[in-house]
Design a protein around this motif. Structure first.
Motif, PDB file in Angstrom:
ATOM      1  N   ILE A  49       0.980  -1.566  -0.319  1.00 48.80           N
ATOM      2  CA  ILE A  49       0.015  -0.078  -0.336  1.00 48.80           C
ATOM      3  C   ILE A  49       1.044   1.355  -0.340  1.00 48.80           C
ATOM      4  N   SER A  50       1.798   0.898   0.634  1.00 48.15           N
ATOM      5  CA  SER A  50       3.221   1.953   0.565  1.00 48.15           C
ATOM      6  C   SER A  50       3.115   3.847  -0.996  1.00 48.15           C
ATOM      7  N   GLY A  51       2.991   2.338  -2.094  1.00 48.76           N
ATOM      8  CA  GLY A  51       3.121   3.706  -3.161  1.00 48.76           C
ATOM      9  C   GLY A  51       2.039   4.238  -3.263  1.00 48.76           C
ATOM     10  N   ILE A  52       0.860   3.631  -3.139  1.00 40.67           N
ATOM     11  CA  ILE A  52      -0.293   4.992  -3.006  1.00 40.67           C
ATOM     12  C   ILE A  52      -0.565   5.659  -1.626  1.00 40.67           C
ATOM     13  N   ILE A  53      -0.031   6.084  -1.064  1.00 40.17           N
ATOM     14  CA  ILE A  53      -0.464   7.291  -0.028  1.00 40.17           C
ATOM     15  C   ILE A  53       0.544   7.905  -0.146  1.00 40.17           C
ATOM     16  N   CYS A  54      -0.869   9.228  -0.139  1.00 40.08           N
ATOM     17  CA  CYS A  54       0.384  10.707  -0.404  1.00 40.08           C
ATOM     18  C   CYS A  54      -0.217  11.111   0.557  1.00 40.08           C
ATOM     19  N   THR A  55       0.823  11.201   1.513  1.00 33.84           N
ATOM     20  CA  THR A  55       0.056  12.537   2.687  1.00 33.84           C
ATOM     21  C   THR A  55       0.863  14.047   1.983  1.00 33.84           C
ATOM     22  N   ASN A  57       3.850  15.575   3.357  1.00 32.37           N
ATOM     23  CA  ASN A  57       5.170  15.399   3.367  1.00 32.37           C
ATOM     24  C   ASN A  57       5.272  15.534   1.558  1.00 32.37           C
ATOM     25  N   ASN A  58       4.780  14.721   0.718  1.00 33.47           N
ATOM     26  CA  ASN A  58       4.942  14.065  -0.644  1.00 33.47           C
ATOM     27  C   ASN A  58       4.706  15.654  -1.608  1.00 33.47           C
ATOM     28  N   SER A  59       5.793  15.481  -2.273  1.00 34.35           N
ATOM     29  CA  SER A  59       6.052  17.111  -3.074  1.00 34.35           C
ATOM     30  C   SER A  59       4.047  16.589  -4.027  1.00 34.35           C
ATOM     31  N   SER A  60       3.965  15.582  -4.908  1.00 36.43           N
ATOM     32  CA  SER A  60       2.709  15.328  -5.069  1.00 36.43           C
ATOM     33  C   SER A  60       2.038  15.471  -4.100  1.00 36.43           C
ATOM     34  N   TYR A  61       1.550  15.940  -2.853  1.00 36.38           N
ATOM     35  CA  TYR A  61       0.038  15.977  -2.370  1.00 36.38           C
ATOM     36  C   TYR A  61      -0.540  17.225  -3.151  1.00 36.38           C
ATOM     37  N   SER A 391       4.839   1.576  -8.559  1.00 34.28           N
ATOM     38  CA  SER A 391       6.432   1.937  -7.961  1.00 34.28           C
ATOM     39  C   SER A 391       6.561   3.511  -8.313  1.00 34.28           C
ATOM     40  N   GLY A 392       5.125   4.278  -8.274  1.00 28.72           N
ATOM     41  CA  GLY A 392       4.939   5.238  -6.711  1.00 28.72           C
ATOM     42  C   GLY A 392       4.480   6.366  -7.741  1.00 28.72           C
ATOM     43  N   ARG A 393       6.180   6.408  -8.328  1.00 25.77           N
ATOM     44  CA  ARG A 393       5.955   7.610  -9.517  1.00 25.77           C
ATOM     45  C   ARG A 393       4.843   7.283 -10.958  1.00 25.77           C
TER      46      ARG A 393
HETATM   47  C1  NAG Z   1       5.026   9.549  -0.642  1.00 27.29           C
HETATM   48  O1  NAG Z   1       6.116   9.616   0.429  1.00 27.29           O
HETATM   49  C2  NAG Z   1       6.156   8.035   1.319  1.00 27.29           C
HETATM   50  C3  NAG Z   1       7.876   8.030   2.249  1.00 27.29           C
HETATM   51  O2  NAG Z   1       8.333   9.216   1.653  1.00 27.29           O
HETATM   52  C4  NAG Z   1       6.902   7.808  -0.293  1.00 27.29           C
HETATM   53  O3  NAG Z   1       6.949   6.120   0.288  1.00 27.29           O
HETATM   54  C5  NAG Z   1       4.804   7.281  -1.015  1.00 27.29           C
HETATM   55  O4  NAG Z   1       5.421   6.403  -2.399  1.00 27.29           O
HETATM   56  C6  NAG Z   1       5.529   8.538  -1.982  1.00 27.29           C
HETATM   57  N1  NAG Z   1       3.919   8.570  -2.556  1.00 27.29           N
HETATM   58  C7  NAG Z   1       3.817   9.347  -3.401  1.00 27.29           C
HETATM   59  C8  NAG Z   1       2.387   9.080  -4.030  1.00 27.29           C
HETATM   60  O5  NAG Z   1       4.426   9.133  -4.313  1.00 27.29           O
END
Ligand code: NAG
Ligand code: FAD
Ligand code: NAG
Ligand code: NAG
Ligand code: NAG
Ligand code: NAG
Ligand code: NAG
Ligand code: NAG
Ligand code: NAG
Ligand code: NAG
Ligand code: NAG
Length: 568
Positions: A49-55, A57-61, A391-393
């Motif tokens: 689930i980590s890749g789909i979390i956007c807080t 702190n993420n620049s994409s927020y 990949s999250g990106r």
């Molecule tokens: C947000 O940041 C976390 C920790 O740095 C990272 O694991 C995650 O992939 C990032 N999410 C997005 C959507 O970029």
């Protein structure tokens, strides 16, 4: 009189915000506990689930948050922002989100296309997070059996495009705004220019896939008759997370005809609008004529007038249309040269272009796919493990071009008797004073009058001439200015009181309007809910409450205008 409900709302609002800090732990600790729970839940999953979390702190927020904000009134610095945004790629992500949100009593907002007129899919008075569905948007069209499975995060434009790829004689009844999300639009009604022939979107849904409060994945059969009824018009966000709807396609001719003619007050608009109210809902169901009235400057004499626009879709050719109109509605003076023949999908683009000021993306050739998100990143239906790339990106929305959003306010009404001529003159005078607010009439009759009012939660069927929309758009990004324009819209709505349905003064659920009442989901939630529920759903409200009480007794799926549970 007119502001009583608004004042009550504001009173509750201020009362509630005052109590808030006393009852809530700090948002940072809640966020961390929630994140830990999510991680724990997915640690053994093939779909981390980590890749789909956007807080924050993420620049994409900010990009992810703002991307599906369609009403800039809720894009101000004063708008409450989510603690985080989850962008699920797989149903297990949604299950984890529900489980952990329950554990931590965190409010979850579900967003598909973000077109909610009051933005309640992406802001809240209480701490919350967004479950943003845009990654789940695959569309599978089956022309042989004339159906399609469409995931909630798809836009209606993408859906029509995929249908048109397979057939130019099939379509689906939806609103004319290609960027709307399937999740909100189809669950709350969905009306458009096929309404007189085929009814609403919800009248043409045959199956659904949904995750309930216990994390179960249900379909029409396993959820049962009542549950399915509720999520086809009652707004799914009170009942579960819709993953997809299965729709029954409808047949359209290979060539349809459109026109858009305008008449000002000086060109007898009052007379024509008066006649329109007697004719438009009685025409053959293949004809849909939308009327929009707006204030316009006349250069000479520095005067203002009303410009009435008559925009039509006819499921047939232009010759038939012109002769029919000249027989039934000669006052409009329709000429062959006003008419254009084209394919159904082209008519949708044409209407989007005609309907300036509607706040939908306009102009690109492949406008239906223009969600400003790279469509090569579409996920697969039931995304298989091999296709899942955490990949999250690549999942951050990529802007193709600046989109046209404005600040807006909308309200709705139902017309059951024609407005008399002196009434129309009065309304035109008031509109000219107010200047900004517009009025749009969508004629009923045809199939709409044939469907019983309890067939779906949407109750506004027989005996209606038109649905009316009040619309004000503005550019000023300012709280005070916004309040001013909202006030103008409320004033026009008040001026219309003698002419529209009463009591209750009916309203269309998908035209979300918080002036009708706000639910704080506390002790008084049933009565707060009845305030807007009676207007949106009439006699169907009680059935919705019973279904809600049965399937979500702890009111997990709640928001400012959700269906409440029965008082215990
Ligand atoms: C947000 O940041 C976390 C920790 O740095 C990272 O694991 C995650 O992939 C990032 N999410 C997005 C959507 O970029
Ligand atoms: C420019 C514009 C034009 C419009 N034109 C029309 C029109 O022609 N005809 C018409 O009928 N309506 C029209 N609408 C209103 C539109 O139908 C509603 O705003 C609709 O709810 C939008 O759906 P969405 O997914 O884009 O919105 P969202 O803001 O994402 O969601 C709206 C509501 O649905 C809930 N929801 C969204 N996805 C899900 C899901 N997967 N599961 C459960 N709940 C979910 C949200 O929580 C929220 O309560 C228009 C709106 C706009 C802004
Ligand atoms: C998550 O798991 C760890 C160990 O696996 C445990 O110590 C912790 O309490 C769990 N947290 C939650 C919120 O369940
Ligand atoms: C964001 O970063 C700040 C500073 O490093 C940290 O205190 C906070 O806990 C982080 N928030 C989240 C949700 O990760
Ligand atoms: C929404 O607000 C942000 C922050 O003020 C701003 O950068 C962004 O441009 C706004 N969005 C639109 C579409 O105007
Ligand atoms: C307006 O209507 C009147 C009679 O109803 C007619 O004589 C006149 O020509 C019309 N004017 C226009 C501009 O169509
Ligand atoms: C009409 O003109 C006035 C003054 O020039 C301007 O402020 C207003 O925006 C115009 N209204 C419309 C509807 O174009
Ligand atoms: C009325 O408005 C339409 C746009 O809706 C515009 O194309 C038309 O020119 C206007 N009519 C007049 C007389 O200016
Ligand atoms: C935005 O609207 C303006 C006119 O209001 C138009 O010129 C422009 O092309 C629109 N942009 C897009 C992306 O549709
Ligand atoms: C979409 O993404 C693909 C691959 O990531 C890229 O090749 C393509 O050019 C992009 N298209 C647009 C319109 O940005
Ligand atoms: C809007 O209306 C309310 C209630 O009538 C009033 O208190 C407020 O001052 C108005 N705001 C503006 C900006 O006109």
């Amino acid at each position: 009189m007119r502001n009583i409900s608004l004042e009550i709302v504001l009173f509750y609002f201020s009362l509630f915000s005052f109590l808030l800090p006393l009852s809530c732990p700090t948002s940072d600790s809640v966020t961390h506990a929630f994140l830990e729970c999510l991680e724990n839940h997915s640690q053994f999953s093939s779909y981390p689930i980590s890749g789909i979390i956007c807080t924050p702190n993420n620049s994409s927020y900010p990009t992810v948050l703002q991307h599906y904000i369609r009403n800039l009134r809720y894009n101000m610095s004063t708008t409450q922002k989510p603690l985080l945004i989850l962008t699920p790629m797989h149903e297990s992500h949604i299950q984890s989100a529900i489980t952990c949100a329950k554990t931590h009593s965190l409010q979850m907002k579900i967003r598909s296309g973000g077109h909610d007129y009051e933005g309640i899919s992406y802001w809240s008075e209480v701490p919350f997070f967004i479950l943003d569905m845009f990654n789940l948007r695959s569309i599978k069209v089956n022309i042989e059996d004339e159906t399609a499975w469409v995931q909630a995060g798809a836009t209606v434009g993408e859906m029509l495009y995929k249908i048109a790829e397979k057939s130019n004689t099939h379509g689906f009844p939806v609103g004319v705004c290609p960027t709307m999300g399937v999740g909100g639009h189809l669950s709350g009604g969905g009306y458009g220019y096929l309404m007189r022939k085929y009814g609403l979107s919800v009248d043409n849904i045959v199956d659904a896939q949904l995750i309930d409060v216990n994390g179960r994945v249900l379909n029409r059969e396993t959820m049962g008759k009542d549950f399915f009824w509720a999520i086809t018009g009652g707004g799914a966000s009170s009942f579960g997370v819709v993953l997809a709807y299965k729709i029954k396609l409808v047949r359209v001719p290979a060539k349809v005809t459109v026109f858009d003619v305008h008449r000002t007050l000086e060109q007898n608009a009052t007379e024509i609008v008066y006649r329109y109210q007697h004719v438009a809902h009685k025409l053959p169901k293949e004809i849909f004529i939308r009327l929009t009235m707006m204030v316009m400057n006349i250069t000479e004499g520095n005067k203002k007038t009303i410009n009435a626009s008559f925009m039509s879709l006819f499921l047939g050719d232009s010759e038939t249309l012109v002769s029919l109109m000249n027989k039934r509605f000669p006052e409009l003076g329709l000429k062959k040269k006003d008419c254009k023949e084209m394919s159904f999908v082209q008519s949708y683009i044409k209407w989007t272009n005609y309907a300036l000021g509607t706040n939908c993306d306009i102009g690109a050739p492949k406008v239906l796919l223009n969600r400003a998100y790279n469509s090569t990143h579409l996920t697969r239906w039931h995304s298989s493990k091999s296709r899942y790339r955490p990949s999250g990106r690549s999942r951050t929305p990529q802007f193709q071009k600046k989109k046209n959003s404005t600040h807006l306010k909308r309200k709705s009404d139902y017309l059951k008797e024609p407005i008399p001529k002196d009434g129309l003159e009065y309304i035109c005078k008031r509109m000219i004073e107010l200047e900004k607010p517009m009025l749009t009439f969508n004629p009923y009759g045809g199939k709409m009058a044939k469907i019983t009012p309890s067939a779906k939660p949407f109750p506004h069927r027989a005996g209606i001439i038109c649905k009316i929309q009040y619309a004000t758009n503005w550019k000023e990004n300012d709280v005070k200015e916004s309040e001013h324009y909202v006030n103008l819209t409320i004033m026009l709505h008040t001026y219309m009181t003698p002419f529209v349905s009463k009591p209750p003064r009916e309203a269309y659920f998908n035209y979300r309007d918080l002036d009708l009442g706000i639910n704080h989901n506390g002790h008084g939630s049933y009565f707060e809910g009845a305030a807007y529920g009676d207007k949106y759903f009439k006699h169907n409200f009680k059935r919705l409450v019973h279904i809600k009480t049965k399937i979500d007794p702890d009111n997990f799926f709640r928001h400012e205008q959700s269906i409440p549970t029965l008082p215990s």
